[in-house]
Motif scaffolding. Structure first.
Motif, PDB file in Angstrom:
ATOM      1  N   THR A 297       0.822  -1.205   0.000  1.00  0.00           N
ATOM      2  CA  THR A 297       0.000   0.000   0.000  1.00  0.00           C
ATOM      3  C   THR A 297       0.854   1.252   0.000  1.00  0.00           C
ATOM      4  OG1 THR A 297      -1.725   1.199   1.225  1.00  0.00           O
ATOM      5  CG2 THR A 297      -0.138  -0.060   2.515  1.00  0.00           C
ATOM      6  N   THR A 298       0.266   2.328  -0.472  1.00  0.00           N
ATOM      7  CA  THR A 298       0.888   3.631  -0.331  1.00  0.00           C
ATOM      8  C   THR A 298       0.482   4.220   1.016  1.00  0.00           C
ATOM      9  OG1 THR A 298       1.124   5.814  -1.354  1.00  0.00           O
ATOM     10  CG2 THR A 298      -1.043   4.803  -1.446  1.00  0.00           C
ATOM     11  N   VAL A 299       1.031   5.391   1.358  1.00  0.00           N
ATOM     12  CA  VAL A 299       0.657   6.041   2.609  1.00  0.00           C
ATOM     13  C   VAL A 299      -0.739   6.650   2.471  1.00  0.00           C
ATOM     14  CG1 VAL A 299       3.016   6.567   3.301  1.00  0.00           C
ATOM     15  CG2 VAL A 299       1.771   8.185   1.873  1.00  0.00           C
ATOM     16  N   THR A 303      -3.821   2.899   5.161  1.00  0.00           N
ATOM     17  CA  THR A 303      -3.009   2.232   6.178  1.00  0.00           C
ATOM     18  C   THR A 303      -3.759   2.151   7.501  1.00  0.00           C
ATOM     19  OG1 THR A 303      -1.894   4.274   6.908  1.00  0.00           O
ATOM     20  CG2 THR A 303      -0.898   3.063   5.092  1.00  0.00           C
ATOM     21  N   VAL A 315       4.399  -0.630   3.454  1.00  0.00           N
ATOM     22  CA  VAL A 315       4.028   0.707   3.011  1.00  0.00           C
ATOM     23  C   VAL A 315       5.119   1.238   2.086  1.00  0.00           C
ATOM     24  CG1 VAL A 315       3.389   3.022   3.744  1.00  0.00           C
ATOM     25  CG2 VAL A 315       2.782   1.054   5.156  1.00  0.00           C
ATOM     26  N   ALA A 364       3.146   5.627   8.182  1.00  0.00           N
ATOM     27  CA  ALA A 364       1.901   4.854   8.152  1.00  0.00           C
ATOM     28  C   ALA A 364       1.173   5.021   9.485  1.00  0.00           C
ATOM     29  CB  ALA A 364       2.191   3.376   7.906  1.00  0.00           C
ATOM     30  N   TRP A 365      -0.160   5.036   9.435  1.00  0.00           N
ATOM     31  CA  TRP A 365      -0.932   5.267  10.648  1.00  0.00           C
ATOM     32  C   TRP A 365      -0.645   4.256  11.759  1.00  0.00           C
ATOM     33  CZ3 TRP A 365      -2.564   9.603  12.166  1.00  0.00           C
ATOM     34  CH2 TRP A 365      -2.999  10.570  11.260  1.00  0.00           C
ATOM     35  N   ASN A 367       2.058   2.795  12.531  1.00  0.00           N
ATOM     36  CA  ASN A 367       3.338   3.147  13.143  1.00  0.00           C
ATOM     37  C   ASN A 367       3.246   4.444  13.940  1.00  0.00           C
ATOM     38  OD1 ASN A 367       4.364   0.870  11.930  1.00  0.00           O
ATOM     39  ND2 ASN A 367       5.253   1.964  10.203  1.00  0.00           N
ATOM     40  N   GLU A 373       7.996   1.305  14.439  1.00  0.00           N
ATOM     41  CA  GLU A 373       7.704   0.690  13.159  1.00  0.00           C
ATOM     42  C   GLU A 373       7.185  -0.731  13.367  1.00  0.00           C
ATOM     43  OE1 GLU A 373      10.042   1.397   9.388  1.00  0.00           O
ATOM     44  OE2 GLU A 373      10.424  -0.736   9.655  1.00  0.00           O
ATOM     45  N   GLU A 377       8.101   0.262   6.374  1.00  0.00           N
ATOM     46  CA  GLU A 377       7.938   1.415   5.496  1.00  0.00           C
ATOM     47  C   GLU A 377       9.191   1.537   4.644  1.00  0.00           C
ATOM     48  OE1 GLU A 377       7.273   4.828   7.852  1.00  0.00           O
ATOM     49  OE2 GLU A 377       5.288   4.200   8.541  1.00  0.00           O
TER      50      GLU A 377
END
Length: 431
Positions: A297-299, A303, A315, A364-365, A367, A373, A377
């Motif tokens: 996924t992208t940011v 997320t 991410v 990312a949400w 994280n 982490e 990411e």
């Protein structure tokens, strides 16, 4: 009950789909379905991640009576009049579900309404907001005692996604036979984004990763949950190197769209290597996502949705094209999309971010929630082969995925937030 207006303030696609949807359902359950008694309006404010279709999505909710798009927000905030000159009842509640928390303060004063704010991570304007529904007790930590009575821990609105999975969907009803996961044929979800700024890099990169993984593990299945604001032809155009030249940067040969005549079949993207990726257009896609062993996924808000569902993810933030990184929140996002000045501003701020960012693992949400982490990411000039090897390693060692799932479930708040917010609104109506 006295006739009342409930005004929902929101902004981006994530908030409209994952916050507004469950709250308006809960409000109707709590206060009834008669709009002549309780009328629900949604007013959207500008958001750098918006697609322009948020108003249509909000209006599609049967619980909502009227919607105003973000393009008309500033006159409403300044003068209190909507574009269509809506009438307002003498009693009402403003409910904040996205945007800037100063908005309900201003609008509540203009309309003479009570104000309720859902605060996920921070709560502001304690003196002027009537009630706060907060995700966790930590949000209310350090609040002055004279405002403590305004705060109620309601839990996590994002967890309503999990409730929808268990109550509104069944595997037999929503997943095609081709997408039923087994231990030997796992499903990997690809979430490249919904806007051109992310799709230009996200589509060829994620499809290139899928090709690499499929070559190593041919039994693996892949699916793209298509954003409700995105049509298939537009999505497919980003997989065509002729229309999206940056695809060559990732060594991706391209993919073509296949739309079967059989309505019971799903549309596909077929790459030049023969890999087929199913395109899933039913929304929300929570049940499908919950069946994925991992997602690329992208940011962004996706997320948060994956985190709420407990789905492991990698991410990706490719930086081959800095101008494509226009998905900033707040003022930077708005400035980066300005005519003429937007592109230079975007290049400068992204260059500064990449050069000076020190808080790795806080994009990312999940994280951000955990302040560490939990999900990988990856930022930089990413290539499919290196990410593909990471995915293959996860598939080879499922215990790593199980550990990520456990951590994701531990960092979120309690469920039932929408109903508790509806109860708070009911209490405010009584005042």
């Amino acid at each position: 009950m006295t006739q009342v207006d409930i005004l929902i303030l929101s902004n981006g696609p994530g908030e409209v789909t994952t916050w507004v949807r469950p709250v308006v359902k809960a409000l109707r359950q709590e206060l009834g379905n008669d709009p002549s008694v309780v009328r629900i309006s949604v007013v959207l404010s500008p958001c750098s991640n918006a697609s322009g279709k948020e108003a249509a999505i909000a209006l599609s909710y049967p619980e909502v009576d009227r919607v105003q798009g973000a393009e008309h927000f500033w006159p409403f905030l300044l003068w209190g009049k909507t574009f269509d000159n809506w009438d307002w009842r003498s009693h009402g509640v403003v409910v904040f579900l996205g945007g800037d928390q100063i908005f309900p303060v201003v609008i509540g004063k203009k309309l003479g309404y009570r104000t309720v704010v859902y605060a996920e991570w921070s709560a502001r304007w304690h003196k002027w907001i009537d009630r706060f529904g907060v995700m966790k007790p930590e949000v209310a930590a350090g609040i002055s005692q004279k405002y403590a009575h305004k705060f109620t821990v309601v839990g996590d609105l994002m967890l309503e996604a999990q409730e929808q999975v268990s109550t509104a969907y069944s595997r037999s009803a929503t997943l095609t036979t081709s997408l039923l996961p087994t231990p030997h044929s796992p499903i990997i979800g690809l979430l490249p984004g919904s806007k051109a700024a992310k799709l230009a890099q996200g589509v060829p990169l994620s499809l290139g990763i899928a090709e690499y993984v499929h070559k190593k593990r041919p039994q693996t299945k892949f699916v793209i949950p298509v954003a409700p604001t995105l049509d298939l032809q537009t999505l497919a155009s980003f997989a065509d190197p002729q229309k999206n030249p940056i695809a060559e940067t990732f060594g991706f040969g391209g993919a073509s769209l296949i739309v079967p005549k059989d309505d019971n079949s799903k549309a596909l993207l077929k790459t030049t290597t023969g890999l087929t990726v199913e395109l899933w257009q039913e929304n929300p896609a929570y049940h499908l996502l919950s069946q994925c062993c991992i997602c690329l996924t992208t940011v962004g808000a996706n997320t948060a949705e994956l985190g709420a569902l407990g789905v492991p993810m990698i991410v990706l933030l490719p930086t081959q094209q800095l101008d494509a990184m226009r998905a900033w929140d707040g003022l930077p996002g708005l400035l980066s999309n300005l005519p003429v000045l937007g592109t230079p501003f975007t290049n400068v701020i992204n260059w500064l971010f990449l050069r000076f960012v020190k808080h790795k693992g806080l994009l990312a949400w999940p994280n951000i929630w955990a302040q560490e982490e939990i999900v990988p990411e990856l930022m930089g000039k990413l290539q499919p082969q290196e990410i593909g090897e990471m995915v293959v390693d996860f598939l080879t060692h499922p215990e790593k995925l199980a550990d990520i799932r456990a951590q994701l479930r531990n960092i979120r708040g309690e469920s039932g937030a929408a109903q508790k917010i509806a109860q708070i609104v009911g209490e405010e109506i009584g005042k």
